[in-house]
Design a protein around this motif. Sequence first.
Motif, PDB file in Angstrom:
ATOM      1  N   GLY B 145      -8.825   4.767  22.945  1.00 55.45           N
ATOM      2  CA  GLY B 145      -9.458   5.197  21.585  1.00 55.45           C
ATOM      3  C   GLY B 145      -9.661   6.687  21.626  1.00 55.45           C
ATOM      4  N   GLY B 146     -10.324   7.237  20.555  1.00 53.42           N
ATOM      5  CA  GLY B 146     -10.083   8.639  20.352  1.00 53.42           C
ATOM      6  C   GLY B 146     -11.662   9.212  20.116  1.00 53.42           C
ATOM      7  N   VAL B 147     -12.089  10.377  20.357  1.00 55.16           N
ATOM      8  CA  VAL B 147     -13.383  11.141  20.176  1.00 55.16           C
ATOM      9  C   VAL B 147     -13.334  12.543  19.791  1.00 55.16           C
ATOM     10  N   ILE B 148     -13.971  12.925  18.949  1.00 54.66           N
ATOM     11  CA  ILE B 148     -14.121  14.347  18.715  1.00 54.66           C
ATOM     12  C   ILE B 148     -14.781  15.177  19.682  1.00 54.66           C
ATOM     13  N   GLN B 149     -14.116  16.138  20.330  1.00 54.97           N
ATOM     14  CA  GLN B 149     -14.583  17.000  20.973  1.00 54.97           C
ATOM     15  C   GLN B 149     -14.948  18.531  20.318  1.00 54.97           C
ATOM     16  N   GLY B 150     -15.767  19.294  20.849  1.00 54.27           N
ATOM     17  CA  GLY B 150     -16.030  20.590  20.110  1.00 54.27           C
ATOM     18  C   GLY B 150     -14.738  21.435  19.962  1.00 54.27           C
ATOM     19  N   THR B 151     -14.138  21.454  21.452  1.00 57.14           N
ATOM     20  CA  THR B 151     -13.185  22.378  21.463  1.00 57.14           C
ATOM     21  C   THR B 151     -12.096  21.824  22.371  1.00 57.14           C
ATOM     22  N   ALA B 152     -10.803  22.373  22.616  1.00 57.66           N
ATOM     23  CA  ALA B 152      -9.952  21.754  23.572  1.00 57.66           C
ATOM     24  C   ALA B 152     -10.298  22.403  24.990  1.00 57.66           C
ATOM     25  N   LYS B 307      -7.414  23.494  14.181  1.00 51.59           N
ATOM     26  CA  LYS B 307      -6.455  24.919  14.162  1.00 51.59           C
ATOM     27  C   LYS B 307      -5.684  24.617  12.805  1.00 51.59           C
ATOM     28  N   TRP B 308      -4.935  23.636  12.658  1.00 50.28           N
ATOM     29  CA  TRP B 308      -3.894  23.529  11.795  1.00 50.28           C
ATOM     30  C   TRP B 308      -3.877  22.358  10.912  1.00 50.28           C
ATOM     31  N   LEU B 309      -4.882  21.741  10.875  1.00 52.72           N
ATOM     32  CA  LEU B 309      -4.710  20.507  10.078  1.00 52.72           C
ATOM     33  C   LEU B 309      -5.907  20.381   8.977  1.00 52.72           C
ATOM     34  N   LEU B 310      -6.632  21.445   8.548  1.00 48.83           N
ATOM     35  CA  LEU B 310      -7.300  21.732   7.397  1.00 48.83           C
ATOM     36  C   LEU B 310      -8.705  21.238   7.497  1.00 48.83           C
ATOM     37  N   VAL B 311      -9.110  20.828   8.568  1.00 52.47           N
ATOM     38  CA  VAL B 311     -10.440  20.161   9.284  1.00 52.47           C
ATOM     39  C   VAL B 311     -11.071  21.632   9.704  1.00 52.47           C
ATOM     40  N   ASN B 312     -12.216  22.002   8.956  1.00 55.74           N
ATOM     41  CA  ASN B 312     -12.962  22.866   9.761  1.00 55.74           C
ATOM     42  C   ASN B 312     -13.431  23.017  11.126  1.00 55.74           C
ATOM     43  N   PHE B 313     -13.429  24.106  11.683  1.00 50.74           N
ATOM     44  CA  PHE B 313     -13.970  24.034  13.349  1.00 50.74           C
ATOM     45  C   PHE B 313     -15.423  23.409  13.046  1.00 50.74           C
ATOM     46  N   ASP B 314     -16.018  22.595  13.953  1.00 56.80           N
ATOM     47  CA  ASP B 314     -15.113  22.032  15.038  1.00 56.80           C
ATOM     48  C   ASP B 314     -14.794  20.601  14.954  1.00 56.80           C
ATOM     49  N   CYS B 315     -13.494  20.522  15.408  1.00 56.94           N
ATOM     50  CA  CYS B 315     -12.949  19.193  15.446  1.00 56.94           C
ATOM     51  C   CYS B 315     -11.866  19.014  16.136  1.00 56.94           C
TER      52      CYS B 315
END
Lengths: 476, 476
Positions: B145-152, B307-315
């Motif tokens: 599964g997936g999770v949203i972190q703040g940053t890489a 970064k490159w998928l139009l979802v504002n930081f942070d995602c």
Amino acid sequence: MAKFTSKINYHLRGKEMVDYVADYLENIEKRQVYPDVEPGYLRSLIPEEAPLEAESYEDVVKDIERVIMPGVTHWHSPYFYAYFPTAHSFPAMLADMLCGAIGCIGFSWAASPACTELETVMLDWLGKMLKLPEDFLAGTEGSGGGVIQGTASEATLIALLAARSKIVKLIQTDHPDRSETDIISKLVAYSSDQAHSSVERAGLIGGVRMKKIPTDSKFSVRGAALQKVLEEDRAAGLIPFFFCATLGTTPSCAFDCITELGPICNAEKIWMHIDAAYAGSAFICPEFRPLLNGIEFADSFNFNPHKWLLVNFDCSAMWVKKRSDIIGAFKIEPLYLKHDHQESGNQSHWQIPLGRRFRSLKMWFVFRMYGLKGLQHVGLAKEFESLVKADQRFEISADVVLGLVCFRLKGSNELNEILLKRINSARKIHLVPCQLAGKFVLRFAVCARTTESRHVREAWSHISHLASELLQELRH
Amino acid sequence: MAKFTSKINYHLRGKEMVDYVADYLENIEKRQVYPDVEPGYLRSLIPEEAPLEAESYEDVVKDIERVIMPGVTHWHSPYFYAYFPTAHSFPAMLADMLCGAIGCIGFSWAASPACTELETVMLDWLGKMLKLPEDFLAGTEGSGGGVIQGTASEATLIALLAARSKIVKLIQTDHPDRSETDIISKLVAYSSDQAHSSVERAGLIGGVRMKKIPTDSKFSVRGAALQKVLEEDRAAGLIPFFFCATLGTTPSCAFDCITELGPICNAEKIWMHIDAAYAGSAFICPEFRPLLNGIEFADSFNFNPHKWLLVNFDCSAMWVKKRSDIIGAFKIEPLYLKHDHQESGNQSHWQIPLGRRFRSLKMWFVFRMYGLKGLQHVGLAKEFESLVKADQRFEISADVVLGLVCFRLKGSNELNEILLKRINSARKIHLVPCQLAGKFVLRFAVCARTTESRHVREAWSHISHLASELLQELRH
């Protein structure tokens, strides 16, 4: 990466969203505070995959009430008394719109000077509001200063890692042959047995031993208790290096005795970090500022304006006496981040993530649009406490200092567990429990900005009514 | 903690801010992309302390142009070609307004079911857009599964810590007498010598050795290079446990050869984490998806929709094959976080902070309002590359695969340093450099959503003109 401009008319849609948001908040009292959904409710309400073609804005907006709201726990309802408050205000929300529009990533001074600089100055403003010792302020020449972290968990972790790095360097100065891993294997950190779970987690992440110091009858760590463990640990060949004191614990809002603990830490060269996540906001009030006495012994201090100071999450304020201690623990600087004003401090060396939003805008808007006097208000918990005290069936489980009342029915844990279950099942208000000295206790935290005296009285009469029903059933 | 309602009329002020924000973005091209201010500019523009009394909204808003804007680096200007893009779209901004209004803190399912569940489903949607192997999806019965972190940076750290925890448990199963600190002192992690600085930092934080594997002429880690180091390290008694592969390195957007590296990691029981922070968004396009081949060997994968998928930081989106590996490394659960649906997974056990915003709303709005097809566009870098190639004075320094062009004047590093300095001093466009195989290289990253072909051509003619001036001066 879509290169074409979105067809969204933001002038129009933005205003519709403003109205939706304002209406939601103005009428939040009418919504049931805790949702009725069961786990997994949402997946069946939406498609299994993203659409291939764009959908209309109208369709998306319609789904807010259909898909999202039925599963929302309304933290800003005046009937929400669970956990701790999370801050919320219109000025902060306005600032967040601006933050999203500027959309800079503040990982260096050059990446957006205003983002780096406003944060430094806002943390100075806030530090002055709390009357922090001068050492913690950046000013133009100070060696301390503040930074916005995402959460108190991150602040604790950062402090522990900085302390770990500092002690390793210190020991290696005298014993250049001792390896870092050997030193780390001997380190020991401490916190209250009432400390938040994130403190234990910081120890896990940092790979160091973390010991819990037993608290006194007020759930407070005292100097003698720390001293005793320190002596035992030194005798066993361990290296004490970090103590995380809590001002305002999560279970009961207890205060560790930092005027006793601070001098011990300083004498023993132990980094003292103070976690005042919830309570810290109250220190801007002259009547509560004495609770922060002893701060002068600390190496780092943290509290969450996003809990109780009207600045929307996330905004956890952290100060250190020596910026160099923290920066030294993390700084790695590749060429693509170098720039002409390299010496101009940026906060990305003070935190786990590299990127950072322009969060200080929220502080700036809130501090100015409320003013210090507009922020200096604490109330209502004392009112709830006196209602509980007037009812002989109940007892207060811990001193009520700020906005949290810990209380329970006199009697078994089981009885109180049933009472809480009934309170939450009724869906009228929402509370969570805690454990204090082996007892199951109900926590009543005054949370929403919109909570008034009438809501608190209503909540009490509801609790009291459910208690009567429960006790009557048990009598039969 | 102010108990009274703010006097702000949000219906009114919110709409004014919407107009300000929309105007800012529609006219961003007219603003100078990089600011003229010197370090410390901001402090003297505002008072030294927060005001005692509330100020008017008008006064605060006036200061945006006076105090903030002069110090902003405009990341969404079509003249911004520095670092990597940061995503930005109106749908994401609308969703963020809603996120701020709901203002829940999603640290458990009960704290807001919609927040936990939408995130799980959105990460499944996005995983399907990337055609991730089934193993990485949560579905209703999956173990990934997936999770949203703040940053890489956080994703890499989390993966490293989970891998550390897993290897320690594994070794202790066979050797119950070996201590954690002893095992950790033998661990070794690896990454490319081109990896982002945050990977090295994750090693520092986790207290483990981190070695850089040399890359080939395309700046890519190959299987043989890893194999060689592994053999040396095993022979020296070390325990290899973690490899962080990069798809789309920060200096030059190079790709580690995961089809070679994956099988080695699997055979050697080394956790393979893939950091595709920038490049990952491109994998939703069929023509770029082959770059992700080899993902089936990975234990965890991360890229930044912000970064490159139009979802504002942070995602920052992160997936794991086994949720239990990550949860096991961090889970600590006090009573105040327990609830009736304890088994319903929440993502706070997958990350450093406990609290989390309702960030999946941004993904939901963006995916629906653009549609998959609306997101599948990559362009303009190839156009810039061909302009550079047509000029004999310049050379291309690395393959151009996505939106980044690495180029330089044929000649010394010093020459290129001067050229970059002049480009940035002219303030017309903004670039940053990198170092590739000892050479000082200019990075031209297509960043803003509003960048068009004419901006790229304009940027090139500006660079070319400054180069001519510089070369002419040197000739005299």
